[in-house]
Design a protein around this motif. Structure first.
Motif, PDB file in Angstrom:
ATOM      1  N   VAL A 135      47.616  84.820  39.205  1.00  0.00           N
ATOM      2  CA  VAL A 135      48.939  85.023  38.699  1.00  0.00           C
ATOM      3  C   VAL A 135      49.952  83.657  38.908  1.00  0.00           C
ATOM      4  O   VAL A 135      51.200  83.967  38.415  1.00  0.00           O
ATOM      5  N   TYR A 147      63.351  79.464  46.664  1.00  0.00           N
ATOM      6  CA  TYR A 147      63.568  80.584  46.974  1.00  0.00           C
ATOM      7  C   TYR A 147      62.198  80.138  48.422  1.00  0.00           C
ATOM      8  O   TYR A 147      61.841  81.073  49.159  1.00  0.00           O
ATOM      9  N   LEU A 273      59.052  97.622  29.841  1.00  0.00           N
ATOM     10  CA  LEU A 273      59.110  97.292  29.437  1.00  0.00           C
ATOM     11  C   LEU A 273      59.741  96.451  27.902  1.00  0.00           C
ATOM     12  O   LEU A 273      61.190  95.997  27.756  1.00  0.00           O
ATOM     13  N   ALA A 288      70.520  92.694  40.970  1.00  0.00           N
ATOM     14  CA  ALA A 288      69.311  92.270  42.217  1.00  0.00           C
ATOM     15  C   ALA A 288      69.340  90.394  42.055  1.00  0.00           C
ATOM     16  O   ALA A 288      68.862  90.237  43.119  1.00  0.00           O
ATOM     17  N   THR A 289      69.740  90.293  40.971  1.00  0.00           N
ATOM     18  CA  THR A 289      69.274  88.952  40.815  1.00  0.00           C
ATOM     19  C   THR A 289      70.885  88.106  41.389  1.00  0.00           C
ATOM     20  O   THR A 289      70.448  86.852  41.984  1.00  0.00           O
TER      21      THR A 289
ATOM     22  N   LEU B  83      48.719  92.116  42.747  1.00  0.00           N
ATOM     23  CA  LEU B  83      49.100  91.294  41.790  1.00  0.00           C
ATOM     24  C   LEU B  83      49.501  92.239  41.104  1.00  0.00           C
ATOM     25  O   LEU B  83      50.206  91.238  39.554  1.00  0.00           O
ATOM     26  N   VAL B  84      48.807  93.074  40.612  1.00  0.00           N
ATOM     27  CA  VAL B  84      49.598  94.075  39.263  1.00  0.00           C
ATOM     28  C   VAL B  84      50.621  93.518  39.139  1.00  0.00           C
ATOM     29  O   VAL B  84      52.333  93.428  38.325  1.00  0.00           O
ATOM     30  N   PHE B  85      51.405  94.359  40.705  1.00  0.00           N
ATOM     31  CA  PHE B  85      52.367  94.698  40.970  1.00  0.00           C
ATOM     32  C   PHE B  85      53.835  93.622  40.941  1.00  0.00           C
ATOM     33  O   PHE B  85      54.483  93.503  40.310  1.00  0.00           O
ATOM     34  N   LEU B  87      53.192  90.441  39.336  1.00  0.00           N
ATOM     35  CA  LEU B  87      53.871  90.537  37.435  1.00  0.00           C
ATOM     36  C   LEU B  87      54.245  90.894  37.296  1.00  0.00           C
ATOM     37  O   LEU B  87      55.780  91.255  36.123  1.00  0.00           O
ATOM     38  N   GLN B  88      54.696  92.362  37.811  1.00  0.00           N
ATOM     39  CA  GLN B  88      55.526  93.280  36.683  1.00  0.00           C
ATOM     40  C   GLN B  88      56.839  92.912  37.815  1.00  0.00           C
ATOM     41  O   GLN B  88      57.606  92.939  36.608  1.00  0.00           O
ATOM     42  N   PHE B  90      57.577  90.230  38.662  1.00  0.00           N
ATOM     43  CA  PHE B  90      58.208  88.819  37.419  1.00  0.00           C
ATOM     44  C   PHE B  90      58.933  88.880  36.471  1.00  0.00           C
ATOM     45  O   PHE B  90      59.553  88.355  36.366  1.00  0.00           O
ATOM     46  N   SER B  91      57.916  89.837  35.749  1.00  0.00           N
ATOM     47  CA  SER B  91      58.541  89.911  34.179  1.00  0.00           C
ATOM     48  C   SER B  91      59.902  91.039  34.153  1.00  0.00           C
ATOM     49  O   SER B  91      60.144  90.798  33.448  1.00  0.00           O
ATOM     50  N   ARG B  92      60.035  91.388  35.619  1.00  0.00           N
ATOM     51  CA  ARG B  92      61.536  92.199  35.618  1.00  0.00           C
ATOM     52  C   ARG B  92      62.624  91.247  36.467  1.00  0.00           C
ATOM     53  O   ARG B  92      63.757  91.051  35.791  1.00  0.00           O
ATOM     54  N   THR B  93      62.555  90.354  36.975  1.00  0.00           N
ATOM     55  CA  THR B  93      63.154  89.614  37.206  1.00  0.00           C
ATOM     56  C   THR B  93      63.158  87.943  37.404  1.00  0.00           C
ATOM     57  O   THR B  93      63.985  87.875  36.975  1.00  0.00           O
ATOM     58  N   ARG B  95      61.393  86.106  39.034  1.00  0.00           N
ATOM     59  CA  ARG B  95      61.165  85.646  40.097  1.00  0.00           C
ATOM     60  C   ARG B  95      60.345  86.058  40.473  1.00  0.00           C
ATOM     61  O   ARG B  95      59.814  86.991  40.860  1.00  0.00           O
ATOM     62  N   LEU B  96      60.114  85.160  41.538  1.00  0.00           N
ATOM     63  CA  LEU B  96      58.524  85.764  42.414  1.00  0.00           C
ATOM     64  C   LEU B  96      59.774  85.690  43.888  1.00  0.00           C
ATOM     65  O   LEU B  96      58.794  85.870  44.843  1.00  0.00           O
ATOM     66  N   ASP B  97      60.668  86.445  43.905  1.00  0.00           N
ATOM     67  CA  ASP B  97      62.181  86.172  45.261  1.00  0.00           C
ATOM     68  C   ASP B  97      62.113  87.315  45.626  1.00  0.00           C
ATOM     69  O   ASP B  97      61.842  88.482  44.919  1.00  0.00           O
ATOM     70  N   ALA B 100      64.785  89.463  45.867  1.00  0.00           N
ATOM     71  CA  ALA B 100      65.057  89.944  44.242  1.00  0.00           C
ATOM     72  C   ALA B 100      65.669  91.429  44.433  1.00  0.00           C
ATOM     73  O   ALA B 100      66.209  91.743  43.267  1.00  0.00           O
TER      74      ALA B 100
END
Lengths: 290, 150
Positions: A135, A147, A273, A288-289, B83-85, B87-88, B90-93, B95-97, B100
């Protein structure tokens, strides 16, 4: 057997010093945007001082070999765990966590849990950690993200963790060998015949054979020689699939549900998506970003 | 009574478990990378496992071992779903923050603002490199086709 020379609060100042050093060390070492080499050195030295205080406050085990092995594996586990939470790069954090798992597996082996030590390596370091790394490779942006170099309230978090650690250590230090009747092991009746049989046949563990074969009343004794050590995996399997069979089935169902759920979330999330990324979701993501 | 012999081992192992749990707690409270937060949660589970096995050793009972096996199972399920969440997320924002997603906070909670965000890559990380495979080296006419000494 003489009772342990045991003063409940004798290591109190030592533990207090260890807790304070832990707070300072974690506060200095956690990512805070101003990492210089001197701050890191100071934090590492304070962490080593805290570890030394914890070692000095710890109980002496019986044999020198057992004590040395326990010391080494627990130091590997604890130092790698600290490095996991203070390292800036998440990839390095995952690799430190793998080393910490190796240390934890060593601790479990010292404690006599042979199956669990190996299973920790196989399941955690072999499967879960590799999944984490996958991942990370999928999701990690190039370079160190900003961050990763700041923390949420590092001082308060370190204080909370160290206070919890101090309270736990105090209550652990106050443990004493209570009366033997207070905690009867529930599996004593099932464990005793299987303990007695191989030791009677082989006669190999000589000090344990006399104790365990002397009857069910000796179930609490012979902890210097681990009563769970003989035929460990076979008896653990018998216990697992005997008394806890329903729980094993429930765990299997849980694994299946988690598998299906993960696949469902991935597929539906990708569909969502691909569908409407223009209106609401990207706006929410942008706000949010920001 | 013979249990006093294993009491130091129990206490030392419980201390190791407490240290692991506390470090995991600090990590999950303070780190902002979602994956590092999950690593910290797994570390708390490791501390619990060490404590359970220590008690199991002390009492000569299988309960701690069996419970740790179920902890392993639940940790595997949790890691897969979480980890699926991640990844989701991350694909939306992108970032892994964890910050966010602070639009999910309560209405009366102030938003997290990074006042002094460190500049990007003040110290660029140096990763080990391999020789690139499948790439022809630049041709050199003066280079002899064979080595003189084999």
């Amino acid at each position: 057997m003489t009772p342990l020379p045991f003063a409940p609060l004798s290591s109190g100042p030592l533990l207090a010093g260890a807790v304070l050093a832990t707070v300072a060390s974690l506060w200095l070492l956690l990512p805070n945007g101003r990492d210089t080499a001197s701050i890191r050195w100071l934090g590492s030295l304070l962490g080593l001082a805290a570890l030394a205080a914890f070692i000095a406050a710890g109980r002496r085990l019986g044999g020198l070999g057992e004590e040395a092995v326990f010391l080494i594996v627990s130091l590997v586990a604890v130092i790698s765990a600290a490095a996991t939470i203070v390292s800036r790069s998440p990839v390095y954090a995952a690799i430190w966590f793998a080393l910490s798992l190796a240390g934890v597996a060593g601790v479990l082996l010292v404690l006599g849990a042979q199956f669990l030590g190996v299973a920790t390596i196989v399941v955690y370091a072999g499967a879960i950690l590799v999944m984490f790394l996958f991942v990370l490779m999928l999701a990690q942006p190039a370079g160190l993200a900003p961050y990763d170099r700041v923390s949420n309230e590092p001082f308060l978090s370190a204080l909370a963790g160290a206070v919890l650690l101090g309270v736990l250590s105090l209550s652990i230090g106050r443990l004493s060998a209570g009366p033997a009747t207070c905690c009867e092991p529930p599996s004593r009746t099932t464990a005793s015949p299987s303990t007695a049989t191989p030791s009677a046949t082989t006669g190999e563990p000589a000090p344990a054979a006399g104790d365990t074969a002397s009857g069910p009343a000796a179930g609490m004794t012979a902890t210097a020689v681990d009563p769970l050590a003989e035929n460990h995996v076979a008896r653990l399997g018998g216990e697992l699939f005997g008394r806890h069979l329903v729980a094993v089935e429930a765990a299997g169902v849980l694994l299946l549900v988690a598998l299906i759920g993960a696949i469902a979330v991935v597929s539906r999330g990708e569909a969502a998506l691909a569908g409407d990324t223009t209106t609401t979701r990207s706006a929410a993501g942008r706000s949010a970003t920001r | 009574m013979n249990t006093a012999q294993s009491l130091p081992l129990l206490q030392n192992a419980l201390t190791v478990g407490a240290i692991l749990f506390s470090l995991g707690l600090v990590g999950i409270l303070t780190r902002r990378n979602l994956i590092v937060m999950f690593l910290a949660a797994e570390m708390m589970l490791q501390g619990i496992s060490v404590s359970l096995v220590a008690w199991s050793r002390y009492h000569g009972d299988w309960g701690g071992h069996v419970l740790v096996i179920f902890v392993l199972t639940v940790a595997a399920c949790e890691a897969a779903v979480a980890l699926v969440f991640v990844l989701q997320a991350f694909s939306r924002t992108g970032r892994l923050d964890a910050a966010a997603w602070q639009s999910l906070r309560e209405a009366n909670v102030a938003r997290t603002v990074d006042h002094e965000l460190p500049s990007i890559d003040t110290v660029p990380p140096r990763f080990p490199t391999l020789a690139p495979a499948g790439v022809l080296p630049p041709a050199d006419e003066n280079e002899p086709l064979q080595r003189e000494h084999v």
